[in-house]
Design a protein around this motif. Structure first.
Motif, short mmCIF file in Angstrom:
data_model
loop_
_atom_site.label_atom_id
_atom_site.label_comp_id
_atom_site.label_asym_id
_atom_site.label_seq_id
_atom_site.Cartn_x
_atom_site.Cartn_y
_atom_site.Cartn_z
N LEU A 1 0.85 -1.20 0.00
CA LEU A 1 0.00 0.00 0.00
C LEU A 1 0.88 1.25 0.00
O LEU A 1 2.05 1.18 0.37
CB LEU A 1 -0.94 -0.02 1.22
CG LEU A 1 -2.05 -1.09 1.13
CD1 LEU A 1 -2.76 -1.24 2.47
CD2 LEU A 1 -3.04 -0.76 0.02
N PRO A 2 0.32 2.39 -0.42
CA PRO A 2 1.15 3.60 -0.53
C PRO A 2 1.83 4.01 0.78
O PRO A 2 1.23 3.95 1.85
CB PRO A 2 0.13 4.68 -0.96
CG PRO A 2 -1.01 3.93 -1.57
CD PRO A 2 -1.07 2.62 -0.85
N THR A 3 3.08 4.40 0.65
CA THR A 3 3.86 4.87 1.80
C THR A 3 3.23 6.11 2.42
O THR A 3 2.75 6.99 1.71
CB THR A 3 5.30 5.20 1.33
OG1 THR A 3 5.85 4.03 0.71
CG2 THR A 3 6.18 5.64 2.49
N LEU A 4 3.22 6.15 3.74
CA LEU A 4 2.76 7.34 4.46
C LEU A 4 3.92 7.92 5.27
O LEU A 4 4.83 7.19 5.68
CB LEU A 4 1.63 6.98 5.44
CG LEU A 4 0.24 6.72 4.86
CD1 LEU A 4 -0.72 6.31 5.99
CD2 LEU A 4 -0.31 7.95 4.14
N GLY A 5 3.84 9.20 5.51
CA GLY A 5 4.79 9.83 6.41
C GLY A 5 4.63 9.29 7.83
O GLY A 5 3.55 8.83 8.20
N HIS A 6 5.70 9.35 8.61
CA HIS A 6 5.72 8.77 9.95
C HIS A 6 4.90 9.58 10.96
O HIS A 6 4.75 9.16 12.10
CB HIS A 6 7.16 8.61 10.43
CG HIS A 6 7.99 9.83 10.17
ND1 HIS A 6 8.41 10.19 8.90
CD2 HIS A 6 8.46 10.78 10.99
CE1 HIS A 6 9.11 11.31 8.97
NE2 HIS A 6 9.15 11.69 10.22
N ASP B 1 1.85 11.09 9.69
CA ASP B 1 0.56 11.23 9.01
C ASP B 1 -0.54 10.70 9.95
O ASP B 1 -0.40 9.62 10.54
CB ASP B 1 0.59 10.41 7.71
CG ASP B 1 -0.59 10.74 6.80
OD1 ASP B 1 -0.34 11.25 5.70
OD2 ASP B 1 -1.76 10.49 7.19
N PRO B 2 -1.66 11.44 10.09
CA PRO B 2 -2.73 10.96 10.98
C PRO B 2 -3.17 9.53 10.65
O PRO B 2 -3.47 8.75 11.56
CB PRO B 2 -3.88 11.95 10.71
CG PRO B 2 -3.24 13.15 10.11
CD PRO B 2 -1.97 12.74 9.48
N SER B 3 -3.18 9.19 9.37
CA SER B 3 -3.59 7.83 8.99
C SER B 3 -2.56 6.79 9.46
O SER B 3 -2.91 5.65 9.75
CB SER B 3 -3.75 7.72 7.48
OG SER B 3 -4.76 8.57 7.03
N SER C 1 9.03 2.98 9.24
CA SER C 1 8.62 2.48 7.93
C SER C 1 7.14 2.15 7.94
O SER C 1 6.71 1.15 8.52
CB SER C 1 9.43 1.22 7.59
OG SER C 1 9.03 0.72 6.33
N SER C 2 6.35 2.99 7.26
CA SER C 2 4.92 2.70 7.21
C SER C 2 4.68 1.36 6.53
O SER C 2 3.88 0.56 7.01
CB SER C 2 4.18 3.82 6.48
OG SER C 2 4.73 4.03 5.20
N ASN C 3 5.38 1.08 5.45
CA ASN C 3 5.12 -0.15 4.71
C ASN C 3 5.37 -1.40 5.56
O ASN C 3 4.57 -2.33 5.57
CB ASN C 3 5.96 -0.21 3.44
CG ASN C 3 5.64 0.93 2.50
OD1 ASN C 3 6.12 2.05 2.71
ND2 ASN C 3 4.79 0.70 1.51
N PRO D 1 9.56 10.35 4.45
CA PRO D 1 9.80 9.56 3.24
C PRO D 1 9.23 10.23 2.00
O PRO D 1 8.28 11.01 2.10
CB PRO D 1 9.05 8.26 3.50
CG PRO D 1 7.94 8.66 4.44
CD PRO D 1 8.54 9.71 5.31
N PRO E 1 11.27 3.56 4.02
CA PRO E 1 12.23 3.56 5.12
C PRO E 1 12.46 2.13 5.62
O PRO E 1 11.65 1.25 5.37
CB PRO E 1 11.53 4.37 6.22
CG PRO E 1 10.34 5.01 5.60
CD PRO E 1 9.98 4.19 4.40
N GLU F 1 1.73 15.93 1.29
CA GLU F 1 2.45 16.16 2.55
C GLU F 1 3.62 17.09 2.32
O GLU F 1 4.44 16.84 1.43
CB GLU F 1 2.96 14.83 3.13
CG GLU F 1 3.74 15.01 4.42
CD GLU F 1 4.17 13.69 5.06
OE1 GLU F 1 3.37 13.09 5.78
OE2 GLU F 1 5.32 13.25 4.82
#
Lengths: 382, 382
Positions: free
Chosen positions: A43-48, A50-52, A262-264, B30, B215, B342
Motif C-alpha cells: 500500500l502507498p507509503t505514508l509519512g511517519h 501522518d494521521p492515517s 517504515s509505514s510499509n 519519506p 524507510p 504532505e
C-alpha cells in the motif's frame, strides 16, 4: 551544473532484473510471508506522522498486547530486526555496574551475555547443555548466589528448539527484587506466551517467524516496573536509536518525531497481527502444536530423532539429530538446490549434530510437513 | 493442549482491512517509492544466508559504492532507518574520552551531539544560525581550538535545506589528524556526493529520500582509516547491533550470521540503486537540480521566498519562508486533507517559520512541482 570531479564508474555494475527462487523457508527464520501481509506492505507509503499512519501505530500496539497477552502501555515495534529489540531491552534496563544474570542454554543466551556486557553490566551466567532448560531450583540458586538486578531468560531457544518453562519464575524474581527479561523471538504467535500472568518485565520478539512478516521490525514491550527503573536511571540510555524515553514520546500521546519509521513494514505487521486476532491465540497455538506433532511423528517414521525431550520441545522449531555418518551441510544444500527447501544447520555446541526445522506462522501447514518429510527421506536414503 | 491461563481478549480489536490515502510525499521524507522498487520488494523472501541473497548483498555493496562515489570495502546497508546508520558511525568510531567536534547548523547536528555524548565522547560544538553553513576558516578554527579525533558535519541539513560545502575539509582533518564524519541522509542519490574525493571517513544515509525506497534500511560506509581506528579500540563497540566488526563478518567473505537481514527490503534497495546506475549520477543530480530550480522560480512567482541563500540551497529539500500572519500548520493540514500532499513543518529554530518541501528521488518530477505550486497558491490565497 558543473561537477568538481569526474564520476568513478568502477562500481556501476549492470545488475540484471532481480529474479529470486521461491524457497520454502523451513529453517529457524525467516519463514514465508503470509500473502495478505505482502499485499498490505505494498500500500502507498505514508509519512511517519501522518494521521492515517498514527492510527496504524495504535492498532499495532493493541494487537501486539493481545498477541503477547500483556496490558503494558509501552508495547511497540522497533525499527530493526529482533536483535535490535533484544538490545533495546538491555540498553534501557542496564546501567553500568548492574548485575545481570543470564540463563544460557543456547546461542541466544550467549548473545544476551555479549550485549549486556557492552552496556557495562557485571554479567553472571547459569548454563545448561544445549537442548535442556532450567528448573526453578536452579534459577533460585542463581538468584541467591548473584543477586542480580535483571534475570534474562530465553523462552524459545532458536538454536536448540527447547522451550523454557516460565511459570513461577517471576515469583522468584520478586523475592530477589529483580526484573525478568524474556526472549520470545521464536515463541510469539506460535507458542503460548502469557507475559502478564508470567510477570515478565521486558520482552522482545521478531516479525519474521510466528507472525509471518518479512524481517525488519521487532516487537518490544516493558512493564510499568521496568519503565520505573528506566525513569530512575543515574545515566542516559547509552543508545539513542533504542532509547525508550524517546520512543515513548513518539508512540505515546505526544507524537514527537524520533526516527522515520517504515509505514510499509508496519502495514505488514498490522496485517499479520490482524490475522492472529482473527484466528485467535488458542487456535493458533493449537495449530502450531498439532503440526509440530505431525512433524515429530513423521520424523520418527523415517528414522530420525528429535534432540529435545518432548516435554520441552518447541512447536515452532524442531532440532533433528543428524544420523551418524551423515553430512548435515550436504543434505541441507541438496534440500535447497533440488527442492527449494531451506532448513537450518546446527549452531555452536550443536554444529553438525542437528538440523533446525521451523514450522512458524503461515508456514505451519500440513502440506509443508508432507513435502519436507518426503524430501528428507529421498535425500537421506537415495 | 491445555492452557494455564484464560486468554485476555481486551486488546483483541477488530481492525478493518487497511486502506490508506495515496499521499504525494513532498515533505522531508519519506518520499514516494519508485514502483519498480515496490515490485522488487514483493519477490519471495529469502533466508539471510541463502546463496541467492548473498549475491543481492554483493550487488548492493557495489552499487552503493557507485552512488556514494567511494571504493570503501565496508559499504553496506544497516537494518534500521537512517538514524541507526547515523548511530553506527559514532558507535564504531567514538571511545570514551574522545573529543568529537560537531558542526551544528540544524536539528541533525544536535542529534549528532546527543548520540556522540551517549558513547562517552567529550562533545564540542561549532554553531551557525539554521540555514547557514560553515566556511573553511571557521572549521579550521574549531579544529585548532578543540583538537578533536572526529569532525562530524551534516552535508545536507534536512531541517534547514542548507548544503554544507565539503571541498577542502578533509585536508584540514588530515592536518589536525582527525576523521571526517558526514551525514548524507538528504543528499545521497540527489545531490553531488564524492566521498573519496572529499576524503570522508564515515558516512551514512537513508533509503527513503534520494533513493526512492521505503524507510527501513540505511546505507553506511567507512574508510580504511576509520576501519583502522575501529581495530585499535581499547574497548568493545558499545552497541552489539551496529558493531561493524560483526557486520563486516556477515557482509564480507566470512558470511557469519549476525542478524536476520530483511531480504525484501534489500531487494528494494538493490532495485533503487540499479535505477540510479541506469540513470547515471550526473543525469540524476542534474534532474534534481533542474526540478529544484523550477520549484524555486515557481515559489517566487507566487510570492514566496526561500530561507537559504541560493548558493547553499539543497536541490532535494527546500525551506520556504512562511509569509507574515500565515499559520504554517493550518496550510500544511489543508494541503494534506484537500490535496493529499504532505509537506514538512519547520523544526527547532525554524518552527512556524518555514515549510520544508522535498523533491527527492522518484518524486523529483515536473508534475509534482506544478501540482504543489498550484495547491499552495490556492491554499494561501483562497
Amino acid at each position: 551544473m558543473t561537477l568538481s570531479y569526474p564520476i568513478n564508474d568502477r562500481h556501476r555494475i549492470a545488475a540484471p532484473q532481480l529474479d529470486v527462487p521461491a524457497r520454502l523457508l523451513l529453517g529457524p527464520g525467516p519463514a514465508n510471508v503470509h500473502p495478505r501481509v505482502m499485499a498490505a506492505m505494498s500500500l502507498p507509503t505514508l509519512g511517519h506522522l501522518d494521521p492515517s499512519y498514527l492510527k496504524v501505530m495504535d492498532e499495532i500496539q493493541s494487537l501486539l498486547r493481545y498477541t503477547w497477552q500483556t496490558d503494558n502501555p509501552l508495547t511497540i515495534s522497533v525499527s530493526g530486526t529482533g536483535s535490535a529489540a533484544m538490545e533495546a531491552t538491555l540498553a534501557n534496563s542496564v546501567e553500568s555496574g548492574d548485575t545481570v544474570l543470564v540463563g544460557v542454554m543456547g546461542y541466544f543466551g550467549h548473545r544476551l551475555v555479549d550485549m549486556a556486557s557492552r552496556y557495562g553490566a557485571k554479567v553472571e551466567k547459569l548454563t545448561k547443555p544445549w537442548g535442556q532448560v532450567f528448573n526453578l531450583d536452579e534459577l533460585r540458586q542463581g538468584l541467591e548466589t548473584y543477586r542480580p538486578t535483571i534475570l534474562a531468560l530465553v523462552h524459545a531457544e532458536t538454536s536448540t528448539g527447547a522451550c523454557q518453562p516460565i511459570d513461577g519464575v517471576s515469583e522468584l524474581c520478586r523475592e530477589y527484587n529483580c526484573l525478568l527479561l524474556l526472549d520470545t523471538v521464536t515463541s510469539l504467535g506460535g507458542v503460548p506466551v502469557f507475559l502478564d500472568q508470567w510477570g515478565v518485565d521486558l520482552a522482545y520478539s521478531c516479525s519474521q517467524k510466528g507472525l509471518g512478516c518479512p524481517p525488519g521490525l521487532s516487537p518490544f514491550t516493558m512493564s510499568p516496573q521496568a519503565w520505573e527503573k528506566l525513569q530512575n536511571r543515574r545515566s542516559p540510555v547509552a543508545n539513542w536509536y533504542l532509547d525508550m524515553n524517546l520512543l515513548n514520546r513518539y508512540w505515546g500521546n505526544e507524537r514527537v518525531y524520533h526516527h522515520t519509521a517504515s509505514s510499509n513494514l508496519n502495514y505488514g505487521l498490522r496485517e499479520a497481527l490482524r490475522i492472529v486476532a482473527e484466528e485467535g491465540l488458542e487456535n493458533r497455538w493449537q495449530r502450531h502444536y498439532n503440526n509440530a506433532k505431525m512433524l515429530w511423528e513423521g520424523l520418527s517414521e523415517i528414522g530420525l530423532k528429535c534432540h529435545v525431550a518432548e516435554e520441552f520441545r518447541l512447536p515452532t522449531l524442531t532440532t533433528v539429530r543428524v544420523p551418524d555418518g551423515v553430512d548435515s551441510k550436504a543434505i541441507a544444500r541438496q534440500l535447497l538446490t533440488e527442492y527449494n527447501i531451506e532448513v537450518g544447520l546446527g549452531l555452536g555446541e550443536l554444529a553438525g549434530q542437528v538440523w533446525r526445522i521451523g514450522l512458524m506462522g503461515y508456514n505451519s501447514r500440513k502440506e509443508n510437513i508432507v513435502l519436507l518429510l518426503k524430501a528428507l527421506q529421498e535425500t537421506l536414503y537415495a
